[in-house]
Design an enzyme around this catalytic site. Sequence first.
Site, PDB file in Angstrom:
ATOM      1  N   GLN A   1      37.572  99.291  30.240  1.00  0.00           N
ATOM      2  CA  GLN A   1      38.617  99.105  31.231  1.00  0.00           C
ATOM      3  C   GLN A   1      39.969  98.813  30.588  1.00  0.00           C
ATOM      4  O   GLN A   1      41.003  99.329  31.031  1.00  0.00           O
ATOM      5  CB  GLN A   1      38.232  97.973  32.186  1.00  0.00           C
ATOM      6  CG  GLN A   1      37.025  98.275  33.044  1.00  0.00           C
ATOM      7  CD  GLN A   1      36.641  97.106  33.921  1.00  0.00           C
ATOM      8  OE1 GLN A   1      37.493  96.473  34.535  1.00  0.00           O
ATOM      9  NE2 GLN A   1      35.353  96.796  33.988  1.00  0.00           N
TER      10      GLN A   1
ATOM     11  N   TYR B   1      28.313  83.504  33.659  1.00  0.00           N
ATOM     12  CA  TYR B   1      29.235  84.562  34.077  1.00  0.00           C
ATOM     13  C   TYR B   1      29.733  84.310  35.495  1.00  0.00           C
ATOM     14  O   TYR B   1      30.941  84.390  35.760  1.00  0.00           O
ATOM     15  CB  TYR B   1      28.525  85.903  33.986  1.00  0.00           C
ATOM     16  CG  TYR B   1      29.426  87.110  34.124  1.00  0.00           C
ATOM     17  CD1 TYR B   1      30.327  87.444  33.120  1.00  0.00           C
ATOM     18  CD2 TYR B   1      29.350  87.921  35.249  1.00  0.00           C
ATOM     19  CE1 TYR B   1      31.137  88.563  33.230  1.00  0.00           C
ATOM     20  CE2 TYR B   1      30.157  89.047  35.373  1.00  0.00           C
ATOM     21  CZ  TYR B   1      31.051  89.364  34.358  1.00  0.00           C
ATOM     22  OH  TYR B   1      31.845  90.482  34.485  1.00  0.00           O
TER      23      TYR B   1
END
Length: 267
Positions: free
Chosen positions: A18, A168
Amino acid sequence: MGDFDGKVVYITGIARGQGRSHAIRFAEEGASVIGLDVCGEVTKIGYPVATAEDMEETVRQVKAAGGNILARQLDTRDLAGQQQLVADGVAQFGRLDYVIVNAGVLTWGSVHEMTESQFMDVIDVNVNGSWKTLKATIPAMLEAGNGGSIVIISSVAGIKSMPMQASYSASKHALVGLAHTTAKELGRSKIRVNTVHPYGVETPMCIEDADAFKVFEMPEYKAHFEPILPGMAKSGDITDAVMYLCSTRAKFITASSIEVDMGATKV
């Protein structure tokens, strides 16, 4: 003529995936790029890490797109290093308009079985590294006085906590709170701050993570990982959202969460 001619963007995690996609698109639209990537392992993960060669390829592609770039191998947790990179970038390109807080890591494991480093390293990189990115870049944006946009890449896990992703999910939820506070502080300076929430994206973190595949095979957790739409996004799909949030078309959007997730947050 591009939508971002003469502008300057700072992007973390640009070596591949990304981050590389964001850097190339900004270059195609006329912006100069300041970027960093650690290009190495910061904790034990189940997917291959980015390399210095990956970073070199990003630089090559940004230049091929007609862009100027200052790229440095750097850990986001190195505040002094980031501050120096910002200073060098502003000296070279003259300003700072946009910040894309993209760098992050993912580990898997149940709350009570993951190691201390699995939890703490993810929090350190994803939360503390992101805060240090903001601390390093916001003064330059305020100094320029041009307003601008900050986009923090969170995750579906920043809206809907996932099993086996304690560190996370905690880190990505924290980024939403960080973004909202930052948006409220910078609004009067016409700096907008938003989060983007991808689900599965065709990057090594998603398609080469052996630890993730083990979790996906656990029948008790399968329902949590099934999105509404089939398939997987590409990095460019996330870049589309980033570019929109940095554009004048999003001039009244701040403290918002943009989901690019195949409907995964609604399952």
